[in-house]
Design a protein around this motif. Sequence first.
Motif, PDB file in Angstrom:
ATOM      1  N   GLU A  29      -6.709  15.306  17.427  1.00  0.00           N
ATOM      2  CA  GLU A  29      -5.681  15.806  16.847  1.00  0.00           C
ATOM      3  C   GLU A  29      -4.030  15.870  17.324  1.00  0.00           C
ATOM      4  OE1 GLU A  29      -7.464  19.482  18.009  1.00  0.00           O
ATOM      5  OE2 GLU A  29      -9.352  18.772  16.934  1.00  0.00           O
ATOM      6  N   PRO A  30      -3.445  15.098  16.732  1.00  0.00           N
ATOM      7  CA  PRO A  30      -1.820  14.526  16.907  1.00  0.00           C
ATOM      8  C   PRO A  30      -0.921  16.297  17.130  1.00  0.00           C
ATOM      9  CG  PRO A  30      -1.542  13.262  15.442  1.00  0.00           C
ATOM     10  CD  PRO A  30      -3.640  14.343  15.630  1.00  0.00           C
ATOM     11  N   ASP A  31      -0.216  16.768  17.965  1.00  0.00           N
ATOM     12  CA  ASP A  31       0.695  17.350  17.571  1.00  0.00           C
ATOM     13  C   ASP A  31       1.857  17.131  17.173  1.00  0.00           C
ATOM     14  OD1 ASP A  31       1.964  19.399  17.953  1.00  0.00           O
ATOM     15  OD2 ASP A  31       2.911  19.956  20.163  1.00  0.00           O
ATOM     16  N   PRO A  32       1.918  17.683  15.660  1.00  0.00           N
ATOM     17  CA  PRO A  32       3.273  17.157  14.829  1.00  0.00           C
ATOM     18  C   PRO A  32       4.655  16.430  15.720  1.00  0.00           C
ATOM     19  CG  PRO A  32       2.228  18.682  13.609  1.00  0.00           C
ATOM     20  CD  PRO A  32       1.785  18.497  15.533  1.00  0.00           C
ATOM     21  N   LEU A  33       5.215  17.652  16.278  1.00  0.00           N
ATOM     22  CA  LEU A  33       5.795  17.268  16.990  1.00  0.00           C
ATOM     23  C   LEU A  33       5.884  16.702  18.228  1.00  0.00           C
ATOM     24  CD1 LEU A  33       8.886  19.082  17.241  1.00  0.00           C
ATOM     25  CD2 LEU A  33       8.239  20.307  19.389  1.00  0.00           C
ATOM     26  N   ARG A  34       5.299  16.266  19.056  1.00  0.00           N
ATOM     27  CA  ARG A  34       5.660  15.152  19.908  1.00  0.00           C
ATOM     28  C   ARG A  34       5.285  13.971  19.578  1.00  0.00           C
ATOM     29  NH1 ARG A  34       0.963  18.076  24.298  1.00  0.00           N
ATOM     30  NH2 ARG A  34       2.627  19.715  25.517  1.00  0.00           N
ATOM     31  N   VAL A  35       4.597  13.774  18.428  1.00  0.00           N
ATOM     32  CA  VAL A  35       4.401  12.824  17.543  1.00  0.00           C
ATOM     33  C   VAL A  35       6.078  12.448  16.600  1.00  0.00           C
ATOM     34  CG1 VAL A  35       3.309  11.399  15.405  1.00  0.00           C
ATOM     35  CG2 VAL A  35       1.897  12.279  16.811  1.00  0.00           C
TER      36      VAL A  35
END
Length: 156
Positions: A29-35
């Motif tokens: 479940e990746p955080d879009p901002l961190r990616v």
Amino acid sequence: MTRRWRARVVASTALVVVVALALQVAGFEPDPLRVLLLGAVCVATAWVVLDVLVDPGPGWGVVVEPAVAEPGADTRLSTYRRMLDSHLQGAAPDPAVRDALARLARAVLARRHDLAWDDPAARERLHPDLLAVLDAAPRRLDGAEIDRCLHHIEEI
């Protein structure tokens, strides 16, 4: 924006989207901002590395100028020769030859007789023709006069 930069932006955006989708498919479940931030840092680092490695930049090679004198030649003699050539071919009289003759006379007086230039005994050892050239205003000297002055300096 140039074509090169436009291609880089499109490629980096596609790469970040592919990584985000791959992480989703893998069950994370990746955080879009961190990616997005991680992708921006990786792409910026790759751009810097590519710019440094691909572009050769300015050339820092040393260009060796040809020597004025021949290898093994006396540099002081070459300097005097160039000075005499410019004096003989120049349009206006140059004080360089007169000053060089004075330096030579001073050196000979100091070396052979341990006399300073301002010592009255030093002027007595100089030939009148040489004194006339050294005390006069700069004028064009011909080759014979320069030769006579050098001969008088050798005789000191």
